[in-house]
Design a protein around this motif. Structure first.
Motif, mmCIF file in Angstrom:
data_model
loop_
_atom_site.group_PDB
_atom_site.id
_atom_site.type_symbol
_atom_site.label_atom_id
_atom_site.label_comp_id
_atom_site.label_asym_id
_atom_site.label_seq_id
_atom_site.Cartn_x
_atom_site.Cartn_y
_atom_site.Cartn_z
ATOM 1 N N GLU A 64 67.744 60.503 23.105
ATOM 2 C CA GLU A 64 67.201 60.759 21.765
ATOM 3 C C GLU A 64 66.256 59.633 21.348
ATOM 4 O OE1 GLU A 64 66.523 62.599 18.035
ATOM 5 O OE2 GLU A 64 67.087 63.280 20.038
ATOM 6 N N LEU A 65 66.615 58.405 21.690
ATOM 7 C CA LEU A 65 65.776 57.255 21.381
ATOM 8 C C LEU A 65 64.391 57.405 22.002
ATOM 9 C CD1 LEU A 65 65.333 54.270 20.466
ATOM 10 C CD2 LEU A 65 66.400 53.579 22.628
ATOM 11 N N GLU A 66 64.348 57.776 23.267
ATOM 12 C CA GLU A 66 63.060 57.926 23.947
ATOM 13 C C GLU A 66 62.270 59.098 23.389
ATOM 14 O OE1 GLU A 66 64.424 58.073 27.996
ATOM 15 O OE2 GLU A 66 64.109 55.907 28.279
ATOM 16 N N ARG A 67 62.966 60.145 22.943
ATOM 17 C CA ARG A 67 62.273 61.280 22.315
ATOM 18 C C ARG A 67 61.579 60.834 21.039
ATOM 19 N NH1 ARG A 67 62.286 64.566 18.378
ATOM 20 N NH2 ARG A 67 64.122 63.604 17.395
ATOM 21 N N VAL A 68 62.292 60.056 20.217
ATOM 22 C CA VAL A 68 61.726 59.580 18.955
ATOM 23 C C VAL A 68 60.559 58.628 19.219
ATOM 24 C CG1 VAL A 68 62.214 58.201 16.895
ATOM 25 C CG2 VAL A 68 63.872 59.899 17.672
ATOM 26 N N ILE A 69 60.709 57.760 20.198
ATOM 27 C CA ILE A 69 59.633 56.814 20.530
ATOM 28 C C ILE A 69 58.393 57.560 21.005
ATOM 29 C CG2 ILE A 69 58.911 55.027 22.173
ATOM 30 C CD1 ILE A 69 61.754 53.915 22.027
ATOM 31 N N LYS B 166 44.699 49.422 12.668
ATOM 32 C CA LYS B 166 45.792 50.257 12.176
ATOM 33 C C LYS B 166 47.031 50.030 13.025
ATOM 34 C CE LYS B 166 47.301 55.107 11.845
ATOM 35 N NZ LYS B 166 46.932 56.506 12.157
ATOM 36 N N VAL B 167 48.138 49.718 12.375
ATOM 37 C CA VAL B 167 49.433 49.587 13.053
ATOM 38 C C VAL B 167 50.463 50.248 12.148
ATOM 39 C CG1 VAL B 167 51.178 48.048 14.015
ATOM 40 C CG2 VAL B 167 48.764 47.389 14.127
ATOM 41 N N ALA B 168 50.893 51.442 12.522
ATOM 42 C CA ALA B 168 51.865 52.172 11.697
ATOM 43 C C ALA B 168 53.267 51.590 11.882
ATOM 44 C CB ALA B 168 51.858 53.650 12.077
ATOM 45 N N ALA B 169 54.068 51.691 10.840
ATOM 46 C CA ALA B 169 55.462 51.245 10.922
ATOM 47 C C ALA B 169 56.224 52.141 11.891
ATOM 48 C CB ALA B 169 56.100 51.287 9.540
ATOM 49 N N VAL B 170 57.054 51.523 12.712
ATOM 50 C CA VAL B 170 57.849 52.279 13.681
ATOM 51 C C VAL B 170 58.918 53.085 12.947
ATOM 52 C CG1 VAL B 170 59.421 52.082 15.648
ATOM 53 C CG2 VAL B 170 57.446 50.559 15.471
ATOM 54 N N ASP B 171 59.142 54.303 13.410
ATOM 55 C CA ASP B 171 60.184 55.160 12.847
ATOM 56 C C ASP B 171 61.510 54.397 12.805
ATOM 57 O OD1 ASP B 171 62.231 57.106 12.477
ATOM 58 O OD2 ASP B 171 60.989 58.664 13.376
ATOM 59 N N GLU B 172 62.127 54.336 11.611
ATOM 60 C CA GLU B 172 63.361 53.567 11.450
ATOM 61 C C GLU B 172 64.505 54.085 12.316
ATOM 62 O OE1 GLU B 172 65.174 55.869 7.523
ATOM 63 O OE2 GLU B 172 64.522 53.793 7.372
#
Length: 272
Positions: free
Chosen positions: A23-28, A56-62
């Motif tokens: 799931e972690l790799e899917r979100v990444i 531009k550097v977006a915040a990583v999904d929490e």
């Protein structure tokens, strides 16, 4: 209970950790596919060097931090489950004190010895204890085990810090091609030769984790051509200084879990 049954019970934690990593790799991957980064090139007015800068550097999904913490916790817990089963076997089923049922890991050899002394691991079969000692679960001995332990310890008190963006690689092929083409045009008989496009991927020594707007990823030679199509790649990485400095989250978690899975299997002879 057979050794195989005990091993299967311990590995339930490993299996659960692997599910979190999937799931972690899917979100990444979803985050990276959302085009979270952008950059531009400009010429430094003083040095005349092309500079490739993050715009531009977006915040990583929490959820990345939460899933990484869950994966780390389950992998580390598997080691404590291993100690419980090793102790349960060797003490013939006498009650095991759960508060002391910990796989010892230390900041150094001496702190490892102190942790081992406080743990019920001293009640396991002497040969099993020898194997644990041989693993060297302390910083400077087995850094992978120590790092997993540290990440789990941190995650118990705060969200892993996390997780930021890191500079992974760049293709300097266009820049090298331009320089080579420029040099060839100064050689008699080579003026009309066109060098084909090629890739030359390099990895930076400084991953700049966490990346931020304004970071200069690369600067070229003075007066070199500016390439708008210069390719850069990025990763979601841990930013725990002194523990994991810009290492890819998914890769590190998967490697740690595989390490624990293999390590647990080596104790099968002592689980019966």
């Amino acid at each position: 209970m057979t050794a195989q049954n005990r091993l299967a019970l311990i590995r339930h934690k490993v299996t659960w950790a692997k599910k979190h990593v999937v799931e972690l790799e899917r979100v990444i991957n979803a985050f990276l596919e959302s085009e979270p980064y952008a950059g531009s090139v400009k010429r430094n007015p003083q040095t005349r060097q092309p500079e490739y800068v993050m715009t531009k550097v977006a915040a990583v999904d929490e959820h990345v931090s939460l899933l990484a913490g869950d994966a780390v916790n389950n992998a580390r817990s598997a080691l404590d489950h291993l100690v419980w089963h090793l102790t349960d076997v060797h003490t013939s089923g006498d009650p095991v004190k759960l508060e002391r049922c910990a796989f010892p890991v230390g900041q150094s050899l001496n702190s490892y010895k102190e942790a081992r002394q406080k743990s019920v691991v001293n009640k396991v079969a002497p040969l099993a204890l020898d194997v644990i000692d041989a693993i060297k679960p302390y910083k400077g001995g087995n850094d992978a085990i120590w790092r997993l332990h540290e990440l789990n310890r941190i995650d118990k008190h705060r969200k892993l810090c996390v997780v930021g963006s890191a500079f992974h690689s760049m293709d300097i092929g266009p820049s090298l091609r331009s320089m080579a083409q420029k040099n060839m045009r100064g050689l008699a008989g080579f003026e009309d030769i066109e060098i084909p496009l090629f890739e030359m991927v390099v990895h930076p020594t400084d991953r700049m984790c966490p990346l931020k707007v304004g970071d200069v990823l690369y600067f070229d030679a003075p007066e070199a051509e500016m390439h708008e199509d210069m390719k850069f790649s990025f990763q979601v990485a841990f930013g725990e200084l002194g523990v994991t400095d810009g290492e890819p989250v998914g890769e590190l978690c998967r490697q740690s879990i595989d390490l624990i899975d293999n390590l647990i299997g080596s104790f099968e002879p002592f689980l019966t």
